[in-house]
Design an enzyme around this catalytic site. Structure first.
Site, PDB file in Angstrom:
ATOM      1  N   GLU A  61     -11.937   2.043   5.915  1.00  0.00           N
ATOM      2  CA  GLU A  61     -10.366   2.700   6.450  1.00  0.00           C
ATOM      3  C   GLU A  61     -10.847   4.539   6.955  1.00  0.00           C
ATOM      4  O   GLU A  61     -10.248   4.923   7.032  1.00  0.00           O
ATOM      5  CB  GLU A  61      -9.549   2.091   6.524  1.00  0.00           C
ATOM      6  CG  GLU A  61      -7.951   2.968   7.053  1.00  0.00           C
ATOM      7  CD  GLU A  61      -6.993   2.683   6.527  1.00  0.00           C
ATOM      8  OE1 GLU A  61      -6.137   1.979   7.085  1.00  0.00           O
ATOM      9  OE2 GLU A  61      -6.886   2.550   5.763  1.00  0.00           O
TER      10      GLU A  61
ATOM     11  N   GLU B  60       0.743  -0.385   0.428  1.00  0.00           N
ATOM     12  CA  GLU B  60       0.070   0.122   0.035  1.00  0.00           C
ATOM     13  C   GLU B  60       0.498   1.377   0.193  1.00  0.00           C
ATOM     14  O   GLU B  60       1.841   1.703   0.687  1.00  0.00           O
ATOM     15  CB  GLU B  60      -1.384  -0.039   0.933  1.00  0.00           C
ATOM     16  CG  GLU B  60      -1.510   1.027   1.499  1.00  0.00           C
ATOM     17  CD  GLU B  60      -2.178   1.498   2.591  1.00  0.00           C
ATOM     18  OE1 GLU B  60      -3.795   2.297   3.051  1.00  0.00           O
ATOM     19  OE2 GLU B  60      -2.462   0.420   3.251  1.00  0.00           O
TER      20      GLU B  60
END
Length: 258
Positions: free
Chosen positions: A240, A143
């Site tokens: 998130e 990521e």
């Protein structure tokens, strides 16, 4: 139709961590993700998943010494043994939790350090992770983190992430495509969705720039969700974000998709 996973590290913080599983299930979630499982025995977390009818879809390798500024070890030269121990530990949890994805955290590159050496270390360690996890049908995710959130992280752009996946050259390594970070760094989320299609296996969402519920700010999430359907994205979308207030009160955006 998009399918959403509650991020239990950021949502339902009104409750102790182990009570968040039941809370997520009560709000209609069928899947969860969180940052780290390592404060709890895997068997205890697995029981929370079973008893609440939830699927674990993602967690991270350990961050290292976060208080000292570490945020993953997989790119840190000289820490290969520690990084691979973290990968092995994450694999054991992934097997116990029946989790299909593990995000292997790269780490930060100190100012003035040799970035290329960190990159090479990361590629070697991700290949190790990919080969270990492939034996169990588990994907390795990487990521890009925006400098606003994690300064000096090894890579910040989705283009860098995609290039790294190509260099790593393992069939079970994918981009973890976080729209919040991507908008801060790259912009053009819809363009990235199309150009990187097939190279990302998990998505995360939040409003930009505030990182709250995905119902405000720069990104038109209902339109983006329709685009993901048109592309044929089949993975999970992790929520998130930091709720503005009570998590449940802020879930009105989710109801049309349930």
């Amino acid at each position: 139709m998009p399918k959403f996973a509650a991020n239990l590290s950021m949502m339902f913080n009104e409750l102790p961590f182990l009570e968040r599983f039941e809370a997520a299930a009560a709000e209609g979630f069928t899947a969860v993700e969180f940052l780290f499982p390592y404060d709890y025995p895997a068997e205890l977390l697995a029981e929370q998943l079973r008893s609440n009818g939830l699927q674990q879809v993602l967690f991270n390798t350990a961050p290292g010494n976060a208080e000292a500024g570490e945020w993953g070890l997989a790119a840190v030269p000289g820490r290969e043994q520690d990084a691979r121990a973290d990968i092995d530990r994450a694999l054991a949890y992934a097997i116990a939790l029946n989790c299909p994805n593990v995000h292997v955290m790269a780490g930060v590159v100190p100012p003035g350090a040799d970035w290329q050496r960190y990159r090479d270390t990361f590629i070697d360690n991700i290949r190790y992770a990919a080969d270990r996890l492939a034996q169990h049908g588990i994907k390795v995710l990487i990521e890009a983190l925006s400098p606003q959130v994690k300064p000096h992280y090894l890579f910040s752009s989705q283009h860098q992430a995609a290039e790294l996946v190509e260099a790593i050259d393992r069939s079970n390594v994918f981009v973890q495509f976080d729209f919040f970070h991507a908008q801060l760094v790259d912009g053009n989320i819809s363009g990235l969705m199309h150009s990187l299609a097939g190279r990302y296996a998990h998505i995360q969402i939040a409003s930009v720039p505030d990182r709250h519920e995905p119902d405000d700010g720069e990104l038109n999430y209902p339109w983006l969700f329709d685009q993901l359907d048109a592309i044929g994205y089949q993975g999970w979308i992790g929520c998130e974000y930091r709720p503005r207030g009570d998590t449940t009160v802020g879930l009105d955006w989710l109801r049309p998709y349930q």
